[in-house]
Motif scaffolding. Structure first.
Motif, mmCIF file in Angstrom:
data_model
loop_
_atom_site.group_PDB
_atom_site.id
_atom_site.type_symbol
_atom_site.label_atom_id
_atom_site.label_comp_id
_atom_site.label_asym_id
_atom_site.label_seq_id
_atom_site.Cartn_x
_atom_site.Cartn_y
_atom_site.Cartn_z
ATOM 1 N N CYS A 128 0.822 -1.192 -0.056
ATOM 2 C CA CYS A 128 -0.037 -0.035 -0.045
ATOM 3 C C CYS A 128 0.880 1.357 0.326
ATOM 4 O O CYS A 128 1.997 1.275 0.660
ATOM 5 N N ARG A 129 0.209 2.330 -0.685
ATOM 6 C CA ARG A 129 0.973 3.480 -0.552
ATOM 7 C C ARG A 129 1.085 4.090 0.939
ATOM 8 O O ARG A 129 -0.014 4.001 1.467
ATOM 9 N N VAL A 130 2.227 4.593 1.325
ATOM 10 C CA VAL A 130 2.373 5.253 2.742
ATOM 11 C C VAL A 130 2.829 6.640 2.828
ATOM 12 O O VAL A 130 3.013 7.264 3.764
ATOM 13 N N GLU A 131 2.879 7.201 1.823
ATOM 14 C CA GLU A 131 3.548 8.556 1.580
ATOM 15 C C GLU A 131 2.667 9.559 0.950
ATOM 16 O O GLU A 131 1.755 9.436 0.093
ATOM 17 N N GLY A 132 2.495 10.480 1.926
ATOM 18 C CA GLY A 132 1.816 11.931 1.783
ATOM 19 C C GLY A 132 0.438 11.636 1.997
ATOM 20 O O GLY A 132 -0.265 10.374 2.349
ATOM 21 N N SER A 133 -0.481 12.723 2.029
ATOM 22 C CA SER A 133 -1.984 12.596 2.057
ATOM 23 C C SER A 133 -2.548 11.802 1.124
ATOM 24 O O SER A 133 -3.766 11.224 1.605
ATOM 25 N N GLU A 134 -2.184 11.456 0.107
ATOM 26 C CA GLU A 134 -2.826 10.629 -1.011
ATOM 27 C C GLU A 134 -2.857 9.101 -0.433
ATOM 28 O O GLU A 134 -3.714 8.455 -1.013
ATOM 29 N N SER A 135 -2.066 8.797 0.551
ATOM 30 C CA SER A 135 -1.822 7.507 1.079
ATOM 31 C C SER A 135 -3.098 7.350 1.974
ATOM 32 O O SER A 135 -3.561 6.046 2.375
ATOM 33 N N GLY A 136 -3.585 8.319 2.694
ATOM 34 C CA GLY A 136 -4.707 8.062 3.536
ATOM 35 C C GLY A 136 -6.117 7.300 3.120
ATOM 36 O O GLY A 136 -6.184 6.335 3.865
ATOM 37 N N PRO A 137 -6.531 7.579 2.034
ATOM 38 C CA PRO A 137 -7.757 6.878 1.566
ATOM 39 C C PRO A 137 -7.195 5.295 1.170
ATOM 40 O O PRO A 137 -7.913 4.365 1.321
ATOM 41 N N GLU A 138 -5.912 5.278 0.694
ATOM 42 C CA GLU A 138 -5.755 3.530 0.145
ATOM 43 C C GLU A 138 -5.331 3.106 1.480
ATOM 44 O O GLU A 138 -5.735 1.832 1.597
ATOM 45 N N LEU A 139 -4.780 3.531 2.541
ATOM 46 C CA LEU A 139 -4.512 2.957 3.899
ATOM 47 C C LEU A 139 -5.830 2.725 4.448
ATOM 48 O O LEU A 139 -5.922 1.454 4.920
ATOM 49 N N ALA A 140 -6.899 3.385 4.378
ATOM 50 C CA ALA A 140 -8.246 3.323 5.232
ATOM 51 C C ALA A 140 -8.880 2.003 4.269
ATOM 52 O O ALA A 140 -9.401 1.213 4.964
ATOM 53 N N LEU A 141 -8.689 2.114 3.072
ATOM 54 C CA LEU A 141 -9.354 0.888 2.295
ATOM 55 C C LEU A 141 -8.474 -0.479 2.547
ATOM 56 O O LEU A 141 -9.343 -1.308 2.457
ATOM 57 N N SER A 142 -7.340 -0.340 2.778
ATOM 58 C CA SER A 142 -6.608 -1.476 2.992
ATOM 59 C C SER A 142 -6.966 -2.026 4.176
ATOM 60 O O SER A 142 -7.273 -3.445 4.530
ATOM 61 N N VAL A 143 -7.164 -1.262 5.189
ATOM 62 C CA VAL A 143 -7.478 -1.828 6.629
ATOM 63 C C VAL A 143 -8.965 -2.139 6.457
ATOM 64 O O VAL A 143 -9.382 -3.466 7.160
ATOM 65 N N ARG A 144 -10.084 -1.651 5.785
ATOM 66 C CA ARG A 144 -11.188 -2.368 5.793
ATOM 67 C C ARG A 144 -11.173 -3.856 4.927
ATOM 68 O O ARG A 144 -11.788 -4.248 5.325
ATOM 69 N N ALA A 145 -10.319 -3.495 4.049
ATOM 70 C CA ALA A 145 -10.274 -4.854 3.121
ATOM 71 C C ALA A 145 -9.962 -6.235 4.299
ATOM 72 O O ALA A 145 -9.925 -7.375 3.782
ATOM 73 N N LEU A 146 -9.192 -6.075 4.972
ATOM 74 C CA LEU A 146 -8.750 -7.122 6.042
ATOM 75 C C LEU A 146 -9.602 -7.544 7.152
ATOM 76 O O LEU A 146 -9.211 -8.221 7.962
ATOM 77 N N ARG A 147 -10.770 -6.707 7.089
ATOM 78 C CA ARG A 147 -11.519 -6.746 8.444
ATOM 79 C C ARG A 147 -11.928 -8.283 8.428
ATOM 80 O O ARG A 147 -12.255 -8.833 9.596
ATOM 81 N N GLY A 148 -12.178 -9.048 7.205
ATOM 82 C CA GLY A 148 -12.769 -10.487 7.556
ATOM 83 C C GLY A 148 -11.624 -11.525 7.617
ATOM 84 O O GLY A 148 -12.037 -12.751 7.277
ATOM 85 N N GLU A 149 -10.324 -10.971 7.582
ATOM 86 C CA GLU A 149 -9.162 -11.960 7.468
ATOM 87 C C GLU A 149 -9.197 -12.660 8.693
ATOM 88 O O GLU A 149 -9.209 -11.995 9.797
ATOM 89 N N ASP A 150 -8.651 -13.807 8.802
ATOM 90 C CA ASP A 150 -8.335 -14.480 10.053
ATOM 91 C C ASP A 150 -7.068 -14.204 10.638
ATOM 92 O O ASP A 150 -6.003 -15.009 10.049
#
Length: 406
Positions: free
Chosen positions: A177-199
């Motif tokens: 995931c992108r982790v640089e700059g303010s543009e990374s915020g939405p991608e980080l949020a979506l990445s966290v959301r994508a892992l909600r159902g993971e074991d």
């Protein structure tokens, strides 16, 4: 109708308004741009879409812009009139209104002052909601095994993390995931959301340190809320410039570097190994003590048993010696008795014979015959008695009994 000349075929094409707008938008979609300006107007619709006007502070030119609700929430910036921002997106002509609008995907604040102000404002808002309270934070699992990591695959961060992670059989899933700059915020949020159902047992988000601009994505409101609502404990391993990122404040645990984050995860395993080592040392120490004590008891028991056996053997030897000495005395006594009986027998016989001879020599010829006969009978009786006594003595001779056996 619109008449368009096709240069390639030189054939006139007549298009409807809708067809032309579609053709126009196909061309406009290639005009990706990043635009800086000041918000001069802003309207938020009932559906959450945001319509705003970006104004050039020098020329006064304006650009109508639109950001859809989902992207607006993911960018995590409360847009206000007078705020200077950087927007990224593409223009689009909206046919029903006959209006050109810049469809915004990302929004960033311009300048450290603006970022700092937005940071403090969002921090105060989230604090009032209680998102940073320790009471709502989840306890880290004691011995995590399944770990999801959100970071960029590029750079040394992921290697620093994995190299400092203890070799305890972790199952690691890495989400690039992108982790640089303010543009990374939405991608980080979506990445966290994508892992909600993971074991998984633990979610880790890491990156190196940086300026307030480079860490702006970790102050994204959408990311903060995703972390707060994530079902599994979350650790943030992000370096910070001056202020701790809001993602670090809301996380269940945080460290300032990826390496320290790895050490935090392995700390419980390290303590467990130390506990096992301590217990092992105690067990071996107790075993050695018990073995030494048992050996001492066994040695003392053997010593006591040896002394007892030695005493028994000594008594046996003394008894044996006494028996031997007693038997020797018995033998000597028997021999002495035997010799005494023989001597007595010979003496009596000799004395008796001597008496007979004296009588014969002195008196026998003077004794009348009847007296001689009587006397002779007496003598014979005495001789018979003497033989009986001799036989009795021989029968009861102890030496004879020893030869026959008791």
């Amino acid at each position: 109708m619109v008449l368009i000349k096709d240069v390639g075929s030189e054939k006139d094409k007549k298009l409807s308004v809708s067809e032309y707008i579609k053709l126009l938008n196909n061309s406009l979609s290639n005009l990706y741009g990043e635009v800086i300006g000041e918000i001069s107007e802003i309207t938020i619709s009932a559906k959450g879409h945001v319509y705003f006007v970006l104004k050039d502070k020098i020329t006064g030119y304006v650009l109508p812009c639109t950001i859809w609700e989902t992207n607006y929430l993911l960018n995590g910036i409360d847009m206000e009139i007078g705020m200077e921002i950087l927007i990224k997106g593409r223009p689009e002509f909206y046919g029903p209104f006959g209006k050109l609008s810049f469809i915004t995907k990302n929004v960033e604040l311009v300048g450290d002052g603006a970022l700092k102000k937005a940071y403090e404002k969002l921090k105060e808002k989230l604090e009032k909601e209680g998102l940073f309270d320790n009471s709502r934070k989840k306890t880290l699992p004691l011995f995590p095994k399944k770990i999801a990591v959100i970071t960029s695959n590029y750079g040394a961060v992921i290697h620093d993390f994995t190299n400092n992670l203890r070799k305890s059989g972790f199952q690691i899933k890495i989400l690039d995931c992108r982790v640089e700059g303010s543009e990374s915020g939405p991608e980080l949020a979506l990445s966290v959301r994508a892992l909600r159902g993971e074991d998984i047992d633990l979610l880790v988000i890491i990156r190196g340190g940086g300026s307030i601009q480079s860490l702006a994505g970790f102050n994204n409101e959408a990311l903060v809320r995703e972390i707060a609502n994530f079902p599994t404990p979350v650790i943030i391993g992000v370096g910070h410039h001056e202020d701790v990122t809001l993602a670090s404040l809301v996380a269940d645990a945080s460290e300032s570097t990826p390496s320290l984050t790895a050490e935090l995860i392995g700390r419980s395993w390290e303590k467990a190994e130390q506990s096992v080592d301590n217990i092992q040392r105690k067990i071996f120490s107790h075993y050695e003590y018990s073995l030494e004590r048992s050996s001492k008891i066994l040695r003392l028991t053997f010593e006591k048993a040896k002394k007892s056996f030695d005493k028994i053997l000594k008594i046996h030897d003394n008894t044996k010696q006494s028996l031997r000495h007693g038997m020797q005395k018995i033998k000597e006594k028997i021999k002495e008795t035997q010799n005494g009986v023989s001597d007595k027998k010979i003496y009596i016989t000799q004395q008796f014979q001597k008496s007979i001879d004296e009588v014969n020599n002195k008196c026998l010829f003077n004794i009348p015959k009847f007296i001689l006969k009587k006397y002779t009978k007496i003598i014979k009786d005495k001789q018979d008695s003497l033989k009986t006594l001799k036989k009795l003595i021989e029968t009861n001779n102890p030496e004879r009994q020893l030869e026959l056996g008791y």
